[in-house]
Design an enzyme around this catalytic site. Structure first.
Site, PDB file in Angstrom:
ATOM      1  N   CYS A  83      -5.239  -9.553   1.206  1.00 26.06           N
ATOM      2  CA  CYS A  83      -5.464 -10.202   2.495  1.00 26.06           C
ATOM      3  C   CYS A  83      -6.380  -9.375   3.406  1.00 26.06           C
ATOM      4  O   CYS A  83      -7.576  -9.310   3.155  1.00 26.06           O
ATOM      5  CB  CYS A  83      -4.119 -10.524   3.137  1.00 26.06           C
ATOM      6  N   HIS A 175      -0.691 -12.689  -0.880  1.00 24.35           N
ATOM      7  CA  HIS A 175       0.199 -11.520  -0.857  1.00 24.35           C
ATOM      8  C   HIS A 175       1.122 -11.511  -2.074  1.00 24.35           C
ATOM      9  O   HIS A 175       2.272 -11.953  -1.957  1.00 24.35           O
ATOM     10  CB  HIS A 175       1.072 -11.570   0.409  1.00 24.35           C
ATOM     11  N   GLU A 177       2.756  -9.201  -3.253  1.00 20.98           N
ATOM     12  CA  GLU A 177       3.930  -8.343  -2.995  1.00 20.98           C
ATOM     13  C   GLU A 177       5.060  -9.148  -2.353  1.00 20.98           C
ATOM     14  O   GLU A 177       6.209  -8.709  -2.352  1.00 20.98           O
ATOM     15  CB  GLU A 177       3.532  -7.137  -2.123  1.00 20.98           C
TER      16      GLU A 177
END
Ligand code: GLN
Length: 195
Positions: A83, A175, A177
């Site tokens: 991002c 994202h 994660e």
């Protein structure tokens, strides 16, 4: 092989990245040392540097304030950028000259490319190298509108480029994660020869 992974911890979602790489390391059964990075002297001995999401203008300002630009630009290990991290790796940014990105990937990005209604959303997208779609979380995400020769586009959404790779550098507009799926992290480690 064991690995040292640093997460640039100037601003943004640092702990989520540490957690995600811990899970990927456990999956692969390899010892990883994963820690926050705040100084230029920590970078050269890493196997990989994570540049997290957050606010790219702020992260860029802090990179320069902490004199980290050269160390990041000359880093030869893996880079995992998400991002705001993707914005920072770009060679140019459309309609925004408030800061100078690092220029480590030959991509032109548009910040906050999905507008207000879709500021944040989730979508199942195809990612090159994964045999089933990846559930991607987009938060005020950028897109790349072009990628230079030699930069491999690995994911697209709504006509925009949301994943690119070149050599050891990976940049994603979303994202990973924040998803449960660790395939992207695992693949990144394997490509670096860790795991
Ligand atoms: N829109 C932010 C920027 O350009 C990125 C948002 C994010 O990292 N989640 O800095």
């Amino acid at each position: 092989m064991a690995g040292k992974i640093g997460v640039l911890a100037l601003q943004g979602d640092v702990s989520e990245h540490i957690h995600a790489f811990q899970e990927a390391g456990s999956y692969l059964g390899i010892p990883l040392e994963i820690f926050p990075v705040r100084g230029a002297d920590q970078i050269a001995r890493l196997d990989a540097l994570v540049i997290p999401g957050g606010e790219s203008t702020t992260i860029c300002r802090l990179i320069d304030k902490n004199s980290m630009r050269d160390a990041i630009s000359h880093f030869s290990g893996g880079i995992f950028a998400t991002c705001a991290g993707m914005v920072l790796l770009a060679s140019s940014i459309i309609d925004d000259d408030r800061f100078r990105p690092l220029g480590l990937l030959d991509i032109t990005v548009r910040r906050n490319a999905f507008g207000r209604q879709k500021d944040s959303f989730e979508a199942d997208i195809a990612v090159r190298g994964l045999d089933t779609p990846f559930h991607a979380v987009f938060i005020r995400a950028p897109v790349a509108i072009s990628a230079g020769t030699g930069t491999e586009v690995i994911a697209e959404y709504n006509g925009g480029i949301v994943g690119v790779r070149r050599g050891r550098a990976l940049a994603l507009a979303f994202h990973p994660e924040l998803s449960r799926d660790r395939r992207i992290h695992i693949d990144f480690l394997k490509r670096l020869g860790i795991g």
